[in-house]
Enzyme design. Structure first.
Site, PDB file in Angstrom:
ATOM      1  N   ALA A   1       0.971  -1.320   0.009  1.00  0.00           N
ATOM      2  CA  ALA A   1      -0.063  -0.104  -0.142  1.00  0.00           C
ATOM      3  C   ALA A   1       0.870   1.215   0.057  1.00  0.00           C
ATOM      4  O   ALA A   1       1.914   1.200   0.624  1.00  0.00           O
ATOM      5  CB  ALA A   1      -0.785   0.176   1.172  1.00  0.00           C
TER       6      ALA A   1
ATOM      7  N   GLY B   1       0.568  -5.310   1.059  1.00  0.00           N
ATOM      8  CA  GLY B   1      -0.581  -5.193   0.189  1.00  0.00           C
ATOM      9  C   GLY B   1      -0.417  -5.809  -1.193  1.00  0.00           C
ATOM     10  O   GLY B   1      -1.347  -6.350  -1.978  1.00  0.00           O
TER      11      GLY B   1
ATOM     12  N   GLU C   1      -0.536  -9.193  -0.806  1.00  0.00           N
ATOM     13  CA  GLU C   1      -1.896  -9.734  -0.207  1.00  0.00           C
ATOM     14  C   GLU C   1      -2.688  -9.545  -1.558  1.00  0.00           C
ATOM     15  O   GLU C   1      -3.821 -10.526  -1.723  1.00  0.00           O
ATOM     16  CB  GLU C   1      -2.478  -8.776   0.696  1.00  0.00           C
ATOM     17  CG  GLU C   1      -1.748  -8.798   2.135  1.00  0.00           C
ATOM     18  CD  GLU C   1      -2.136  -7.682   3.129  1.00  0.00           C
ATOM     19  OE1 GLU C   1      -1.877  -6.454   2.747  1.00  0.00           O
ATOM     20  OE2 GLU C   1      -2.519  -7.958   4.087  1.00  0.00           O
TER      21      GLU C   1
ATOM     22  N   GLU D   1       4.915  -5.080   7.064  1.00  0.00           N
ATOM     23  CA  GLU D   1       4.217  -4.070   7.850  1.00  0.00           C
ATOM     24  C   GLU D   1       4.557  -3.836   9.084  1.00  0.00           C
ATOM     25  O   GLU D   1       4.438  -2.496   9.751  1.00  0.00           O
ATOM     26  CB  GLU D   1       2.585  -4.272   7.644  1.00  0.00           C
ATOM     27  CG  GLU D   1       1.943  -4.616   6.464  1.00  0.00           C
ATOM     28  CD  GLU D   1       1.848  -5.639   5.573  1.00  0.00           C
ATOM     29  OE1 GLU D   1       2.809  -6.632   5.864  1.00  0.00           O
ATOM     30  OE2 GLU D   1       0.977  -5.697   4.960  1.00  0.00           O
TER      31      GLU D   1
HETATM   32  N1  DAK Z   1       4.578   3.127  -0.567  1.00  0.00           N
HETATM   33  C1  DAK Z   1       5.013   4.386  -1.087  1.00  0.00           C
HETATM   34  N2  DAK Z   1       6.085   4.421  -1.727  1.00  0.00           N
HETATM   35  C2  DAK Z   1       7.051   3.443  -2.015  1.00  0.00           C
HETATM   36  C3  DAK Z   1       6.696   2.217  -1.581  1.00  0.00           C
HETATM   37  C4  DAK Z   1       5.170   2.010  -0.754  1.00  0.00           C
HETATM   38  N3  DAK Z   1       4.953   1.014  -0.307  1.00  0.00           N
HETATM   39  N4  DAK Z   1       7.488   1.192  -1.726  1.00  0.00           N
HETATM   40  C5  DAK Z   1       8.408   1.926  -2.239  1.00  0.00           C
HETATM   41  N5  DAK Z   1       8.218   3.246  -2.671  1.00  0.00           N
HETATM   42  C6  DAK Z   1       8.759   4.454  -3.326  1.00  0.00           C
HETATM   43  C7  DAK Z   1       9.952   4.922  -2.662  1.00  0.00           C
HETATM   44  O1  DAK Z   1       9.686   5.618  -1.487  1.00  0.00           O
HETATM   45  C8  DAK Z   1      10.685   5.341  -3.504  1.00  0.00           C
HETATM   46  O2  DAK Z   1      10.218   6.749  -4.022  1.00  0.00           O
HETATM   47  P1  DAK Z   1      11.304   8.184  -4.188  1.00  0.00           P
HETATM   48  O3  DAK Z   1      12.008   8.086  -2.983  1.00  0.00           O
HETATM   49  O4  DAK Z   1      12.186   7.754  -5.361  1.00  0.00           O
HETATM   50  O5  DAK Z   1      10.401   9.171  -4.328  1.00  0.00           O
HETATM   51  C9  DAK Z   1      10.578   4.509  -4.712  1.00  0.00           C
HETATM   52  O6  DAK Z   1       9.339   3.851  -4.479  1.00  0.00           O
HETATM   53  C10 DAK Z   1      11.653   3.292  -4.978  1.00  0.00           C
HETATM   54  O7  DAK Z   1      11.937   2.699  -3.584  1.00  0.00           O
HETATM   55  P2  DAK Z   1      13.184   2.719  -2.972  1.00  0.00           P
HETATM   56  O8  DAK Z   1      14.101   3.713  -3.313  1.00  0.00           O
HETATM   57  O9  DAK Z   1      13.050   2.478  -1.552  1.00  0.00           O
HETATM   58  O10 DAK Z   1      14.047   1.303  -3.744  1.00  0.00           O
HETATM   59  P3  DAK Z   1      14.704   0.209  -3.225  1.00  0.00           P
HETATM   60  O11 DAK Z   1      15.068  -0.754  -4.565  1.00  0.00           O
HETATM   61  O12 DAK Z   1      15.964   0.855  -2.571  1.00  0.00           O
HETATM   62  O13 DAK Z   1      14.046  -0.486  -2.345  1.00  0.00           O
HETATM   63  C11 DAK Z   1      11.988  -1.655  -1.399  1.00  0.00           C
HETATM   64  C12 DAK Z   1      12.897  -1.345  -2.545  1.00  0.00           C
HETATM   65  C13 DAK Z   1      10.579  -2.435  -2.074  1.00  0.00           C
HETATM   66  C14 DAK Z   1      12.891  -2.782  -0.572  1.00  0.00           C
HETATM   67  C15 DAK Z   1      11.744  -0.468  -0.563  1.00  0.00           C
HETATM   68  O14 DAK Z   1      11.225   0.384  -1.480  1.00  0.00           O
HETATM   69  C16 DAK Z   1      10.782  -0.977   0.326  1.00  0.00           C
HETATM   70  O15 DAK Z   1      10.976  -1.360   1.596  1.00  0.00           O
HETATM   71  N6  DAK Z   1       9.525  -0.516   0.099  1.00  0.00           N
HETATM   72  C17 DAK Z   1       8.058  -0.606   1.263  1.00  0.00           C
HETATM   73  C18 DAK Z   1       7.851  -1.700   1.497  1.00  0.00           C
HETATM   74  C19 DAK Z   1       6.747  -2.190   2.546  1.00  0.00           C
HETATM   75  O16 DAK Z   1       6.869  -1.729   3.620  1.00  0.00           O
HETATM   76  N7  DAK Z   1       5.545  -2.443   2.091  1.00  0.00           N
HETATM   77  C20 DAK Z   1       4.491  -2.545   2.907  1.00  0.00           C
HETATM   78  C21 DAK Z   1       3.735  -1.219   2.840  1.00  0.00           C
HETATM   79  S1  DAK Z   1       2.390  -1.191   4.224  1.00  0.00           S
HETATM   80  C22 DAK Z   1      -5.180  -1.414   5.645  1.00  0.00           C
HETATM   81  C23 DAK Z   1      -4.823  -2.653   5.069  1.00  0.00           C
HETATM   82  C24 DAK Z   1      -3.615  -2.775   4.435  1.00  0.00           C
HETATM   83  C25 DAK Z   1      -2.533  -1.981   4.638  1.00  0.00           C
HETATM   84  C26 DAK Z   1      -2.697  -0.718   5.170  1.00  0.00           C
HETATM   85  C27 DAK Z   1      -3.827  -0.450   5.676  1.00  0.00           C
HETATM   86  N8  DAK Z   1      -6.200  -1.050   6.424  1.00  0.00           N
HETATM   87  C28 DAK Z   1      -7.231  -2.043   6.349  1.00  0.00           C
HETATM   88  C29 DAK Z   1      -6.623   0.295   6.808  1.00  0.00           C
HETATM   89  C30 DAK Z   1      -1.218  -2.325   3.885  1.00  0.00           C
HETATM   90  C31 DAK Z   1      -0.212  -1.877   4.006  1.00  0.00           C
HETATM   91  C32 DAK Z   1       1.086  -2.030   3.314  1.00  0.00           C
HETATM   92  O17 DAK Z   1       1.110  -2.588   2.333  1.00  0.00           O
END
Ligand code: DAK
Length: 258
Positions: A65, A109, A112, A132
């Site tokens: 997400a 997400g 998921e 997460e």
């Molecule tokens: N959201 C927003 N931007 C993201 C992103 C994300 N999930 N993942 C990557 N990006 C963006 C980065 O911020 C970066 O943007 P700029 O800085 O260039 O503007 C760009 O994509 C490239 O990312 P990186 O520079 O970080 O690239 P790397 O190759 O170094 O690293 C990575 C790749 C996938 C390991 C890293 O980007 C990462 O750790 N990303 C986050 C992964 C993550 O934590 N995913 C889980 C997200 S939380 C809900 C239900 C469900 C959810 C929420 C609420 N409710 C029922 C209310 C779900 C939550 C989630 O999914």
């Protein structure tokens, strides 16, 4: 309708939805998920489409997400909007077969929504995870439930509590994905599988999907009864007559979705 965050293409009876926000690693923002939901509604209503592929880019199926979009949300807003229910869950409500073709990151997400699809074909480069917990939250669109059913409690706990990623080979040996193929063959393999499904009788494929999914919701006895009733109902269809006649006549069946 034009789309900004996805690409929708069709090849015969197979439609492909490509998540297309590569600079943000296909982070699932509300606009993208609204477009996915709109596309799926169209494809469900389109009788010429028999199977859908959901895919992303080489680097990311979807990195989760959109953290930046949701960071400042407040509980009552997301409770009242029932955040994610309408659009993300359009995938789980989609009644035709849908395959996830995953390359690169499928995190949070992203993992998921891949699990909401009927099965996952992964490239050797795929990485799955529920990270997460690193953000001070937990999976919120089925990760704690579907992952357990796919890989069992030990691995699901490991993934959700440590936030570690699983590579494609581990995902295959853990039953999270049905096949792993070289990256260059990913879309060809998914297209082949989808075309095979789309060539079957559409209502029979839909009922098959419904029966398999029912196994998650029912006791064994209820599930078997449900399966039997659906199986019996298939003898009201022209496609059952055609399929069995074609076998006896040593020819390919021509299903009419009737
Ligand atoms: N959201 C927003 N931007 C993201 C992103 C994300 N999930 N993942 C990557 N990006 C963006 C980065 O911020 C970066 O943007 P700029 O800085 O260039 O503007 C760009 O994509 C490239 O990312 P990186 O520079 O970080 O690239 P790397 O190759 O170094 O690293 C990575 C790749 C996938 C390991 C890293 O980007 C990462 O750790 N990303 C986050 C992964 C993550 O934590 N995913 C889980 C997200 S939380 C809900 C239900 C469900 C959810 C929420 C609420 N409710 C029922 C209310 C779900 C939550 C989630 O999914």
């Amino acid at each position: 309708m034009g789309y900004d965050m996805i690409e929708l293409t069709t090849d015969g009876a197979v439609a492909t939805i490509k998540l297309d926000r590569p600079k943000a690693l296909n982070a699932l923002n509300s606009e993208m998920m609204a477009e996915v939901a709109t596309a799926l509604a169209k494809l469900e209503a389109d009788d010429t489409i028999g199977c859908v592929i959901l895919t992303g880019s080489e680097k990311a199926f979807a990195a989760g997400a959109d953290i930046k979009e949701m960071a400042d949300n407040e509980y009552l807003d997301i409770y009242k909007n029932d955040m994610f229910e309408a659009n993300h869950c359009a995938i789980e409500r989609f009644r035709k077969p849908i395959i996830a073709a995953v390359s690169g990151y499928a995190l949070g997400g992203g993992c998921e929504i891949a699990m909401m699809c009927d099965f996952i074909i992964a490239a050797e480069t795929a990485k799955f995870g529920q990270p997460e917990i690193n953000l001070g939250v937990m999976p919120g669109i089925g990760g704690t439930q579907r992952l357990v059913r796919a890989v069992g409690k030990a691995k699901a706990m490991d993934m959700c509590l440590t936030g570690r990623m699983m590579d494609a080979q581990e995902a295959l040996s853990s039953n999270l994905v049905s096949r792993v193929v070289p990256l260059d063959n990913l879309m060809e393999t998914a297209q082949e599988a989808a075309a095979k499904i789309a060539a079957q009788s559409q209502p029979i494929a839909m009922m098959t999907k419904e029966a398999v999914n029912a196994s998650f919701e029912m006791t064994l006895a209820q599930g078997i009864r449900f399966e039997r009733r659906l199986f019996q109902s298939m003898f009201t269809t022209q496609d059952q007559k055609e399929g069995m006649a074609a076998f006896s006549e040593k020819r390919k069946p021509h299903f009419k979705n009737k």
